[in-house]
Design a protein around this motif. Structure first.
Motif, PDB file in Angstrom:
ATOM      1  N   LEU A  12      46.736  42.403  38.859  1.00 24.93           N
ATOM      2  CA  LEU A  12      46.266  41.017  38.855  1.00 24.93           C
ATOM      3  C   LEU A  12      45.128  40.817  39.852  1.00 24.93           C
ATOM      4  N   GLY A  13      45.230  41.450  41.024  1.00 30.82           N
ATOM      5  CA  GLY A  13      44.157  41.314  42.007  1.00 30.82           C
ATOM      6  C   GLY A  13      42.851  41.920  41.531  1.00 30.82           C
ATOM      7  N   ALA A  14      42.916  43.111  40.948  1.00 32.71           N
ATOM      8  CA  ALA A  14      41.697  43.751  40.448  1.00 32.71           C
ATOM      9  C   ALA A  14      41.085  42.956  39.300  1.00 32.71           C
ATOM     10  N   GLY A  71      37.498  41.238  39.473  1.00 33.10           N
ATOM     11  CA  GLY A  71      36.540  41.695  38.472  1.00 33.10           C
ATOM     12  C   GLY A  71      35.837  40.541  37.770  1.00 33.10           C
ATOM     13  N   VAL A  72      36.606  39.512  37.354  1.00 36.58           N
ATOM     14  CA  VAL A  72      35.963  38.373  36.692  1.00 36.58           C
ATOM     15  C   VAL A  72      35.107  37.589  37.683  1.00 36.58           C
ATOM     16  N   PHE A  73      35.500  37.610  38.962  1.00 37.23           N
ATOM     17  CA  PHE A  73      34.722  36.921  39.993  1.00 37.23           C
ATOM     18  C   PHE A  73      33.344  37.559  40.159  1.00 37.23           C
ATOM     19  N   THR A  74      33.299  38.894  40.313  1.00 38.02           N
ATOM     20  CA  THR A  74      32.010  39.565  40.488  1.00 38.02           C
ATOM     21  C   THR A  74      31.180  39.534  39.201  1.00 38.02           C
ATOM     22  N   MET A  75      31.844  39.579  38.053  1.00 34.84           N
ATOM     23  CA  MET A  75      31.112  39.478  36.794  1.00 34.84           C
ATOM     24  C   MET A  75      30.406  38.126  36.697  1.00 34.84           C
ATOM     25  N   PHE A  76      31.095  37.070  37.083  1.00 38.49           N
ATOM     26  CA  PHE A  76      30.502  35.730  37.047  1.00 38.49           C
ATOM     27  C   PHE A  76      29.300  35.640  37.973  1.00 38.49           C
ATOM     28  N   TRP A 116      49.036  28.558  38.173  1.00 35.25           N
ATOM     29  CA  TRP A 116      48.004  27.519  38.113  1.00 35.25           C
ATOM     30  C   TRP A 116      46.627  28.095  38.441  1.00 35.25           C
ATOM     31  N   GLY A 117      46.582  29.080  39.341  1.00 31.57           N
ATOM     32  CA  GLY A 117      45.305  29.710  39.652  1.00 31.57           C
ATOM     33  C   GLY A 117      44.708  30.416  38.449  1.00 31.57           C
ATOM     34  N   TRP A 118      45.529  31.144  37.704  1.00 32.73           N
ATOM     35  CA  TRP A 118      45.015  31.823  36.512  1.00 32.73           C
ATOM     36  C   TRP A 118      44.593  30.822  35.439  1.00 32.73           C
ATOM     37  N   ALA A 119      45.318  29.731  35.314  1.00 32.58           N
ATOM     38  CA  ALA A 119      44.897  28.700  34.353  1.00 32.58           C
ATOM     39  C   ALA A 119      43.546  28.119  34.754  1.00 32.58           C
ATOM     40  N   ALA A 120      43.318  27.946  36.075  1.00 36.48           N
ATOM     41  CA  ALA A 120      42.021  27.427  36.541  1.00 36.48           C
ATOM     42  C   ALA A 120      40.899  28.431  36.291  1.00 36.48           C
ATOM     43  N   ILE A 121      41.195  29.734  36.376  1.00 31.27           N
ATOM     44  CA  ILE A 121      40.178  30.746  36.071  1.00 31.27           C
ATOM     45  C   ILE A 121      39.731  30.626  34.616  1.00 31.27           C
ATOM     46  N   VAL A 122      40.691  30.496  33.706  1.00 31.47           N
ATOM     47  CA  VAL A 122      40.342  30.329  32.286  1.00 31.47           C
ATOM     48  C   VAL A 122      39.518  29.066  32.093  1.00 31.47           C
ATOM     49  N   LEU A 123      39.937  27.960  32.727  1.00 30.72           N
ATOM     50  CA  LEU A 123      39.215  26.694  32.588  1.00 30.72           C
ATOM     51  C   LEU A 123      37.793  26.796  33.127  1.00 30.72           C
ATOM     52  N   ALA A 161      36.778  34.352  30.123  1.00 31.15           N
ATOM     53  CA  ALA A 161      37.921  33.566  29.656  1.00 31.15           C
ATOM     54  C   ALA A 161      39.001  34.472  29.064  1.00 31.15           C
ATOM     55  N   GLY A 162      38.579  35.507  28.325  1.00 32.09           N
ATOM     56  CA  GLY A 162      39.553  36.434  27.754  1.00 32.09           C
ATOM     57  C   GLY A 162      40.318  37.203  28.824  1.00 32.09           C
ATOM     58  N   LEU A 163      39.608  37.679  29.853  1.00 36.36           N
ATOM     59  CA  LEU A 163      40.284  38.379  30.946  1.00 36.36           C
ATOM     60  C   LEU A 163      41.210  37.438  31.718  1.00 36.36           C
ATOM     61  N   GLY A 164      40.782  36.172  31.839  1.00 38.53           N
ATOM     62  CA  GLY A 164      41.658  35.192  32.482  1.00 38.53           C
ATOM     63  C   GLY A 164      42.936  34.966  31.691  1.00 38.53           C
ATOM     64  N   CYS A 165      42.831  34.957  30.372  1.00 35.64           N
ATOM     65  CA  CYS A 165      44.029  34.817  29.536  1.00 35.64           C
ATOM     66  C   CYS A 165      44.953  36.022  29.691  1.00 35.64           C
TER      67      CYS A 165
END
Length: 530
Positions: free
Chosen positions: A340-342, A346-351, A403-410, A494-498
């Motif tokens: 989960l951390g990686a 990963g989505v953070f640096t991609m963004f 809730w954090g993962w839901a916010a990542i998708v949002l 969004a897909g990785l967040g899901c």
């Protein structure tokens, strides 16, 4: 009087039997008392925080002393008065009540075992994280991690001064990151076997030497070597985080670790701004001299502030490195948390990698200095990390992670529709930073609860996996941008967040929990003497 003394002796015997059976299984002890009960070879010491009451000593002594007191109350004729006999009986009952183990609470440290060193017991009572020490750890860690990013906004300055191309100067950031990954893998585990009161300031002094070498580098080759050594030695922030977890008690560990991690995040975010301002005023070499002076100052302060700590383990270095992978293989909670951390990092640096492409192209066409200012929006994420730590202290770590993962998708959904709106981009940045940094600190605090004796090694695994996830995220942004631009990046995020949200849902009642997440059962009531 003889009857009273016999009754007191029976109560003393019953208390000794109850204490031995409750706190030390007979098969683990090697000594028998005259009552036939196996007892400790040394008094059991129970360490409590000063805030919860006075330290509790040898409990059998608490009942023996009233017995001796009652014997001293005999009248010359050998018959105590009724008042004195009543007082003696009350003393025994009071001693019995005080001898009962306190119900479990997060503020209590675990009971010592017969092989626990006395120095460790004494240190456990006095080694706590004050607010001042927490703030010092946060600032020192932020200053250390900022060393990785001083050169990032100065690549053009450095290339022009050293007569090299900007592309070659860009390798300064890469080799610093490589050195940092090597330091996290090779040096951070040593925090479990070395005296961190000496080890951390020593690393800071080594980083100061590397910073001076960077400031005096005559060529790009020398600067590349110096920055590699700088990345290797500037891992003190990753040692201060588990140290803060060791010094904090259970009721405040999330808040303390969250504050220290917030300092690291703030150091990353403001390092580029500070570096640009200093370089504009005094040249690119000045920032390295300033950073070297700061490293020396914090080394001195930490040497004085960190309490003396005995090493938590005694392992040869090769075995120490192997133990990092052993704990990953043995603990399912660690594996799920690292995944989960990686994924989150990963989505953070991609963004953020794709955001540079977005803001530098039309319709924005912002300059590099303006793009850098968007990083200051991430300060909201640093604040969220501290709040997330408090949620952990309140026992809400698992729901907050969801809730954090839901916010990542949002955030990626908002980003997909905000490709041409600067306001929408800012909202997406704030949502993503708050969510990712909150999830990050919750994951890190959960890892620290798995094995207090291996927190530095667990932090090594956490940082290394995050580095791998971050590198994969940056590479994914570079591949996706030519194919589908901002839309492709947003949909992938969004897909990785899901996926992360699904993994949290599957693991929240099993793999993501460890034994410390379950409440400790209340001790069964002991039979009291009449």
């Amino acid at each position: 009087m003889r009857r009273l003394l016999d009754e007191l002796a029976i109560q003393e015997r019953d208390f000794g039997r109850w204490w031995s059976s409750r706190h030390m299984p007979s098969r683990r002890l090697g000594m028998k008392s005259r009552h036939g009960q196996r007892q400790l070879q040394a008094p059991v010491q129970v360490v409590q925080r000063a805030a919860t009451g006075p330290p509790i000593g040898d409990r059998r002594g608490d009942i023996v002393r009233p017995l001796a007191c009652c014997q001293s109350q005999l009248s010359p004729e050998g018959h105590p008065s009724a008042t004195k006999a009543s007082l003696c009986r009350e003393e025994i009952r009071l001693a019995w009540r005080c001898s009962q183990p306190a119900p479990y609470s997060p503020g209590h440290l675990p009971m010592a075992t017969p092989d626990t060193p006395a120095s460790a017991l004494a240190a456990a009572d006095r080694n706590t994280m004050s607010r001042g020490l927490t703030l010092l750890f946060a600032i020192a860690g932020g200053t250390a991690v900022a060393n990785l990013y001083w050169a990032q906004p100065l690549l053009e300055f450095i290339g022009r001064d050293l007569h090299t191309s900007t592309a070659l100067a860009g390798w300064l950031v890469t080799v610093t990151q490589i050195g940092y990954a090597a330091g996290a893998l090779l040096l951070v585990p040593l925090g479990d076997v070395l005296d961190r009161r000496r080890f951390i300031p020593g690393l800071m002094l080594c980083a100061a030497l590397a910073l001076i070498a960077c400031a005096l580098a005559p060529s790009i080759g020398a600067l590349l070597v110096a920055t590699t050594f700088l990345g290797l030695t500037t891992v003190s922030g990753q040692l201060l985080t588990p140290l803060a977890g060791d010094l904090a008690d259970d009721t405040n560990r999330g808040r303390v670790v969250g504050t220290v991690v917030s300092g690291l995040l703030i150091g990353i975010l403001i390092s580029r701004t500070i570096s640009g301002l200093v370089a504009d005023a005094a040249g690119w070499r000045a920032i390295y001299f300033v950073a070297a002076a700061a490293a020396v100052a914090f080394a001195v302060l930490l040497r004085r502030a960190i309490p003396p700590l005995a090493p938590k383990a005694h392992l040869p270095y090769p075995q120490l490195l192997r133990s990092v992978w052993q704990v990953i293989r043995q603990e399912r909670t660690v594996r799920w948390t690292l995944f989960l951390g990686a994924t989150a990092f990963g989505v953070f640096t991609m963004f953020w990698t794709a955001l540079t492409f977005l803001l530098s192209a039309r319709p924005f066409s912002y300059s590099a200095s303006v793009i850098g200012l968007f990083g200051l929006i991430g300060l909201a994420g640093a604040l969220a990390a501290q709040r997330a730590g408090r949620l952990h202290d309140l026992g809400r770590s698992m729901p907050a992670t969801g809730w954090g993962w839901a916010a990542i998708v949002l955030s990626f959904v908002v980003a997909a529709f905000a490709g041409r709106s600067v306001v929408g981009v800012i909202v997406a940045i704030m949502l993503l930073d708050i969510a990712v940094q909150g999830v990050n600190i919750l994951n890190q605090t959960r890892l620290f609860a798995v094995s207090p004796q291996a927190r530095s090694r667990l932090n090594t695994a956490f940082v290394t996996c995050n580095f791998i996830g971050g590198a994969a995220g940056s590479a994914a942004a570079s591949v996706l941008w030519p194919v589908g631009g901002w839309t492709a990046v947003s949909l992938t995020g969004a897909g990785l967040g899901c996926i992360g949200l699904l993994m949290w849902a599957l693991g929240r009642r099993g793999p993501l929990l460890n034994d410390r997440d379950h409440s400790m059962p209340e001790p069964a009531p002991a039979r009291r003497p009449d």
